[in-house]
Design an enzyme around this catalytic site. Structure first.
Site, PDB file in Angstrom:
ATOM      1  N   HIS A  88       1.541  32.005 -34.845  1.00 48.06           N
ATOM      2  CA  HIS A  88       1.197  33.010 -36.078  1.00 48.06           C
ATOM      3  C   HIS A  88      -0.249  33.507 -35.906  1.00 48.06           C
ATOM      4  O   HIS A  88      -1.158  32.709 -35.492  1.00 48.06           O
ATOM      5  CB  HIS A  88       1.532  32.502 -37.456  1.00 48.06           C
ATOM      6  CG  HIS A  88       1.279  33.470 -38.669  1.00 48.06           C
ATOM      7  ND1 HIS A  88       0.198  34.043 -39.061  1.00 48.06           N
ATOM      8  CD2 HIS A  88       2.179  34.286 -39.187  1.00 48.06           C
ATOM      9  CE1 HIS A  88       0.307  34.910 -39.884  1.00 48.06           C
ATOM     10  NE2 HIS A  88       1.508  35.224 -40.145  1.00 48.06           N
ATOM     11  N   GLY A 166      -1.095  41.418 -44.252  1.00 51.15           N
ATOM     12  CA  GLY A 166      -1.626  41.028 -45.428  1.00 51.15           C
ATOM     13  C   GLY A 166      -2.739  42.178 -45.836  1.00 51.15           C
ATOM     14  O   GLY A 166      -3.753  41.969 -46.546  1.00 51.15           O
TER      15      GLY A 166
HETATM   16  P1  PGA Z   1       2.181  39.669 -44.804  1.00 55.52           P
HETATM   17  O1  PGA Z   1       2.239  38.542 -43.996  1.00 55.52           O
HETATM   18  O2  PGA Z   1       3.690  40.004 -45.310  1.00 55.52           O
HETATM   19  O3  PGA Z   1       1.740  39.202 -46.091  1.00 55.52           O
HETATM   20  O4  PGA Z   1       1.495  40.913 -44.355  1.00 55.52           O
HETATM   21  C1  PGA Z   1       3.131  38.533 -42.863  1.00 55.52           C
HETATM   22  C2  PGA Z   1       3.036  37.209 -42.015  1.00 55.52           C
HETATM   23  O5  PGA Z   1       1.903  36.741 -42.024  1.00 55.52           O
HETATM   24  O6  PGA Z   1       4.085  36.770 -41.326  1.00 55.52           O
END
Ligand code: PGA
Length: 244
Positions: A88, A166
């Site tokens: 990630h 995010g």
């Molecule tokens: P998000 O995160 O949906 O909050 O953008 C996705 C992820 O980190 O896998």
């Protein structure tokens, strides 16, 4: 191939009680026929939550030994975990994890019988410098070094542009489609066309219920990796439904 929707809770929620509630409500309501739903809570809660859809957010690149603070693939398997997120961007950014370590994580996970979800994606700077193809190619090639044809068929690849995670700035359908096609091309070169065509490639980055269906219907994604929105049961269920 069933679509796969993965909830990445990241470092949430704050207590056992909240984790149990979120997990049971998600499982109760996220009943889907054509979609596989996976939930990845923090390590601390994994032993409390039971279900064949349990995933971890990380794993050690070594199988056992003196690695203080780490958790091995066999430990996860023993807890009833079936999936594990590897690479990630938050791991790469805040913990300096490398593609070589991803390779070790994938190998150990596969040996233990866990299904790896390999995250790849370019940063904003790389995107603007038109380096996306180079970045994706390096990430895939190095992470999959010595992974056999039989093994690679079981891996899920998550295309997650770092700038979309995010931020609310989700990647466009066209850009996502281009990336997914490119990832299949790399897999085809490393393995073969058939493996590339059948590879499960998903999208992640600011997925919400209002944009989720587009990635599946129009960008060719075989599922989604959902961060923030997975902490809201109703929103997450709406995303699962949109994939059905
Ligand atoms: P998000 O995160 O949906 O909050 O953008 C996705 C992820 O980190 O896998």
């Amino acid at each position: 191939m069933k679509n796969i929707i993965i909830a990445n809770w990241k470092m949430n929620p704050a207590t056992n009680k909240e984790a149990k509630k979120l997990f049971s409500e998600t499982n109760k309501k996220a009943k889907a026929k054509n979609t596989e739903v996976v939930v990845c809570p923090p390590f601390a809660y994994l032993g409390l939550l039971k279900g064949k859809n349990l995933g971890a957010q990380n794993v050690c690149f070594e199988g056992k030994g003196a690695f203080t603070g780490e958790v091995s693939a066999l430990m996860l398997k023993d807890l009833g975990v079936s999936f594990v997120i590897v690479g990630h961007s938050e791991r790469r950014k805040y913990f300096n994890e490398t593609n070589l370590q991803m390779n070790g994580k994938i190998k150990n996970s596969m040996e233990a019988g866990l299904k790896p979800i390999l995250c790849i994606g370019e940063t904003k700077q790389e995107f603007e410098a038109h380096l996306k193809p180079d970045v994706l190619e390096t990430q895939i090639t190095e992470a999959l070094k010595d992974i056999t044809k039989e093994q690679v068929k079981k891996i899920v690849i998550a295309y997650e542009p770092v700038w979309a995670i995010g931020t609310g700035e989700n990647c466009s359908v066209d850009e996502t489609m281009t990336s997914i096609v490119f990832i299949r091309k790399i897999i085809s070169e490393l393995y073969n066309r058939e493996i590339a065509d059948n590879m499960q490639i998903i999208y992640g980055g600011s997925v919400k219920s209002f944009n989720s269906a587009d990635y599946i219907k129009h960008a060719g994604a075989n599922g989604l990796l959902v961060g923030g929105a997975s902490l809201d049961v109703e929103e997450f269920i709406a995303i699962v439904k949109s994939a059905e």
